[in-house]
Design a protein around this motif. Sequence first.
Motif, mmCIF file in Angstrom:
data_model
loop_
_atom_site.group_PDB
_atom_site.id
_atom_site.type_symbol
_atom_site.label_atom_id
_atom_site.label_comp_id
_atom_site.label_asym_id
_atom_site.label_seq_id
_atom_site.Cartn_x
_atom_site.Cartn_y
_atom_site.Cartn_z
ATOM 1 N N ARG A 7 0.830 -1.210 0.000
ATOM 2 C CA ARG A 7 0.000 0.000 0.000
ATOM 3 C C ARG A 7 0.864 1.260 0.000
ATOM 4 O O ARG A 7 0.508 2.250 -0.633
ATOM 5 C CB ARG A 7 -0.891 -0.013 1.243
ATOM 6 C CG ARG A 7 -1.792 1.163 1.329
ATOM 7 C CD ARG A 7 -3.222 0.702 1.165
ATOM 8 N NE ARG A 7 -4.139 1.817 1.294
ATOM 9 C CZ ARG A 7 -4.922 2.214 0.329
ATOM 10 N NH1 ARG A 7 -4.934 1.574 -0.804
ATOM 11 N NH2 ARG A 7 -5.725 3.219 0.484
ATOM 12 N N ILE A 8 1.943 1.250 0.648
ATOM 13 C CA ILE A 8 2.827 2.406 0.725
ATOM 14 C C ILE A 8 3.406 2.763 -0.636
ATOM 15 O O ILE A 8 3.737 3.922 -0.891
ATOM 16 C CB ILE A 8 3.954 2.168 1.764
ATOM 17 C CG1 ILE A 8 4.742 3.468 2.024
ATOM 18 C CG2 ILE A 8 4.943 1.151 1.298
ATOM 19 C CD1 ILE A 8 4.359 4.102 3.284
ATOM 20 N N LEU A 9 3.500 1.802 -1.541
ATOM 21 C CA LEU A 9 4.052 2.066 -2.867
ATOM 22 C C LEU A 9 2.993 2.500 -3.876
ATOM 23 O O LEU A 9 3.309 2.812 -5.022
ATOM 24 C CB LEU A 9 4.800 0.833 -3.376
ATOM 25 C CG LEU A 9 6.029 0.425 -2.564
ATOM 26 C CD1 LEU A 9 6.639 -0.845 -3.132
ATOM 27 C CD2 LEU A 9 7.059 1.538 -2.538
ATOM 28 N N GLN A 10 1.697 2.501 -3.480
ATOM 29 C CA GLN A 10 0.635 2.975 -4.370
ATOM 30 C C GLN A 10 0.544 4.485 -4.223
ATOM 31 O O GLN A 10 0.438 5.013 -3.123
ATOM 32 C CB GLN A 10 -0.694 2.313 -3.993
ATOM 33 C CG GLN A 10 -0.684 0.824 -4.240
ATOM 34 C CD GLN A 10 -1.976 0.166 -3.773
ATOM 35 O OE1 GLN A 10 -2.854 0.796 -3.235
ATOM 36 N NE2 GLN A 10 -2.043 -1.133 -3.998
ATOM 37 N N ASN A 11 0.558 5.192 -5.357
ATOM 38 C CA ASN A 11 0.528 6.653 -5.290
ATOM 39 C C ASN A 11 -0.367 7.216 -6.397
ATOM 40 O O ASN A 11 -1.058 6.482 -7.101
ATOM 41 C CB ASN A 11 1.948 7.222 -5.371
ATOM 42 C CG ASN A 11 2.662 6.802 -6.637
ATOM 43 O OD1 ASN A 11 2.013 6.499 -7.633
ATOM 44 N ND2 ASN A 11 3.984 6.783 -6.592
ATOM 45 N N ASN A 12 -0.323 8.552 -6.578
ATOM 46 C CA ASN A 12 -1.159 9.233 -7.569
ATOM 47 C C ASN A 12 -0.835 8.794 -8.988
ATOM 48 O O ASN A 12 -1.712 8.768 -9.848
ATOM 49 C CB ASN A 12 -1.009 10.750 -7.436
ATOM 50 C CG ASN A 12 -1.596 11.257 -6.138
ATOM 51 O OD1 ASN A 12 -2.414 10.585 -5.519
ATOM 52 N ND2 ASN A 12 -1.170 12.436 -5.716
ATOM 53 N N MET A 15 -2.746 5.779 -9.717
ATOM 54 C CA MET A 15 -4.150 6.139 -9.908
ATOM 55 C C MET A 15 -4.359 6.710 -11.304
ATOM 56 O O MET A 15 -5.310 6.345 -12.000
ATOM 57 C CB MET A 15 -4.568 7.168 -8.859
ATOM 58 C CG MET A 15 -5.974 7.663 -9.009
ATOM 59 S SD MET A 15 -7.199 6.616 -8.259
ATOM 60 C CE MET A 15 -6.822 6.838 -6.553
ATOM 61 N N ALA A 16 -3.489 7.600 -11.758
ATOM 62 C CA ALA A 16 -3.607 8.200 -13.087
ATOM 63 C C ALA A 16 -3.525 7.130 -14.168
ATOM 64 O O ALA A 16 -4.312 7.142 -15.121
ATOM 65 C CB ALA A 16 -2.518 9.252 -13.279
ATOM 66 N N TRP A 17 -2.591 6.204 -14.046
ATOM 67 C CA TRP A 17 -2.462 5.150 -15.053
ATOM 68 C C TRP A 17 -3.698 4.250 -15.062
ATOM 69 O O TRP A 17 -4.040 3.672 -16.085
ATOM 70 C CB TRP A 17 -1.188 4.327 -14.834
ATOM 71 C CG TRP A 17 0.022 5.054 -15.309
ATOM 72 C CD1 TRP A 17 1.030 5.556 -14.550
ATOM 73 C CD2 TRP A 17 0.352 5.378 -16.658
ATOM 74 N NE1 TRP A 17 1.964 6.184 -15.324
ATOM 75 C CE2 TRP A 17 1.565 6.095 -16.652
ATOM 76 C CE3 TRP A 17 -0.271 5.171 -17.891
ATOM 77 C CZ2 TRP A 17 2.182 6.574 -17.792
ATOM 78 C CZ3 TRP A 17 0.341 5.645 -19.040
ATOM 79 C CH2 TRP A 17 1.550 6.328 -18.983
ATOM 80 N N SER A 18 -4.394 4.170 -13.959
ATOM 81 C CA SER A 18 -5.621 3.366 -13.911
ATOM 82 C C SER A 18 -6.791 4.118 -14.555
ATOM 83 O O SER A 18 -7.657 3.517 -15.175
ATOM 84 C CB SER A 18 -5.988 3.042 -12.463
ATOM 85 O OG SER A 18 -4.988 2.270 -11.865
#
Length: 190
Positions: A7-12, A15-18
């Motif tokens: 979770r710590i490696l998930q960032n904006n 999110m943008a690429w998704s």
Amino acid sequence: MAEKKPRILQNNKDMAWSLIPLLLACVVIAAIAGQCSLRVGGPEAGQVPRIDLGATLQADADSVDFPIRRPEVPADWIPNSASRPSIPGSDSPVSTVGFVTPSGSYLGLTQSDASEEDLLRFRTDGARTEGQGVESVAGTDWVVYRGENTEPFWVADLGRSRALITGSGNQDEFLALASAVVSAPVLDPR
């Protein structure tokens, strides 16, 4: 088996690429459906719809038990709307036609055999109004009403019927319509 990203490696950026593929899919679907357009200068005013004023008022005259007048408004006014509802609770029919003036203002003319109070309550949707004086036009007195945050309402007693004018028009446009109503011939029912 791949391990989930912590979770710590998930960032904006993740999110943008998704979201990018989802947005592209929406644009493609909208383009295919033809529901998308881009106008750099903003929206353009469309053509004002037009009704046959004479036929509309004649149909009203044929349907109601009070005199209907057909005002001769200036040639550049566009008759664009009409309705024939009844005043709730009294079943008094109402004939309403609307006009768009060259300045882009709207004026509505309502004719009925209802009392001035009932007609005013109907057209103001119950909003509180107060008399602001009287305008005398071609020998007929029009009582001018105004409320907080409402457009003006002019009401005249024409004998067996009442006429009410309202809208966003200026004083000259109200006077022109009031004069046209007073001098208008009463239509004979067929």
